[in-house]
Scaffold this motif. Structure first.
Motif, mmCIF file in Angstrom:
data_model
loop_
_atom_site.group_PDB
_atom_site.id
_atom_site.type_symbol
_atom_site.label_atom_id
_atom_site.label_comp_id
_atom_site.label_asym_id
_atom_site.label_seq_id
_atom_site.Cartn_x
_atom_site.Cartn_y
_atom_site.Cartn_z
ATOM 1 N N THR A 73 0.848 -1.199 0.000
ATOM 2 C CA THR A 73 0.000 0.000 0.000
ATOM 3 C C THR A 73 0.879 1.244 0.000
ATOM 4 O OG1 THR A 73 0.004 0.139 2.405
ATOM 5 C CG2 THR A 73 -1.758 -1.180 1.391
ATOM 6 N N CYS A 74 0.294 2.336 -0.492
ATOM 7 C CA CYS A 74 1.045 3.592 -0.532
ATOM 8 C C CYS A 74 1.487 4.004 0.876
ATOM 9 C CB CYS A 74 0.167 4.675 -1.166
ATOM 10 S SG CYS A 74 0.890 6.304 -1.094
ATOM 11 N N ASP A 75 0.580 3.883 1.840
ATOM 12 C CA ASP A 75 0.937 4.282 3.222
ATOM 13 C C ASP A 75 2.100 3.449 3.750
ATOM 14 O OD1 ASP A 75 -0.987 6.185 3.225
ATOM 15 O OD2 ASP A 75 -2.432 5.057 4.455
ATOM 16 N N GLY A 76 2.013 2.145 3.508
ATOM 17 C CA GLY A 76 3.090 1.253 3.977
ATOM 18 C C GLY A 76 4.401 1.562 3.267
ATOM 19 N N MET A 77 4.316 1.781 1.958
ATOM 20 C CA MET A 77 5.537 2.117 1.190
ATOM 21 C C MET A 77 6.148 3.408 1.702
ATOM 22 S SD MET A 77 4.316 1.376 -2.711
ATOM 23 C CE MET A 77 3.656 -0.196 -3.216
#
Ligand code: G3P
Length: 214
Positions: A62-66
């Motif tokens: 996910t973008c947040d995780g990345m």
């Protein structure tokens, strides 16, 4: 043209660097797993051994995780480039990284149109995987040619980093196309150093040298 070495093995990096031909390093989760040591420990050792950029890959989807990983990685050393998979979430993260001045390498690129999106999102590097495309009856270097043309047409600053390089012809073609970087395993770099006529010529010179009065 820049050469990066595609490995997480510090001994391979030192061996190639000592020939004066290495401008940076790329790693991926498979290459890190192959050395059997902690990611952070290996990454810091590599970053301290080379002056140039070192690509370290995120493993979130996910973008947040990345972004959490990207911010943490980019804080570790100035020469870390955050490697992000070329997915919709990866493109979102790339744009945020660009706004936060975090360098990125968009990986697992298998088409020129994916590369176009990476450039629009603000990627620092795009990594077209030529060998893996060839493995599927595709034409990896034709993809690189298209990417170089498209980037030239529109003046994109994203650098073309030819990856999944399997043999010297990939490197030769990349250089002729004007790709900015080729990342190669040590085996391919060593293949580039060799020519049978060099070996044969050297053997003759050394044999003749024995005849010279000392
Ligand atoms: O680091 C990415 C890329 O170069 C992988 O190469 O040989 O696993 O397809 P390969």
């Amino acid at each position: 043209m820049k050469f990066f070495i595609d490995t997480a093995d510090i001994n391979e990096i030192k061996e190639a660097s000592s020939m004066g031909i290495i401008d940076g390093v790329t790693t991926n989760p498979s290459l890190v797993a192959a050395v059997g040591r902690s990611f952070r420990e290996v990454l810091l050792e590599i970053c301290d051994a080379v002056d140039g950029p070192v690509s370290a890959e995120v493993t979130s989807e996910t973008c947040d995780g990345m972004m959490a990983e990207a911010r943490e990685l980019s804080e570790l050393r100035d020469n870390i480039v955050v490697k992000i998979p070329l997915t919709p979430e990866g493109l979102k993260a790339t744009r945020i990284c660009r706004d936060e001045e975090i360098k990125t390498n968009l990986t697992l690129c298998f088409s020129a149109t994916q590369a176009l999106l990476a450039a629009k999102a603000g990627a620092t590097y795009i990594s077209p995987f030529v060998g893996r495309l060839d493995d599927q009856s595709g034409d990896g270097m034709a993809m690189v040619a298209d990417i170089c043309d498209i980037y030239e047409n529109y003046g994109f600053e994203t650098q073309v980093l030819v990856a999944s390089v399997r043999h010297p012809m990939h490197v030769l073609e990349a250089a002729k196309m004007g790709a900015h970087v080729a990342t190669c395993p040590l085996s391919v770099l060593m293949q580039l150093t060799r020519h049978p006529l060099t070996d044969r010529g050297l053997a003759k010179f050394l044999k003749d040298w024995e005849k010279v009065p000392k």
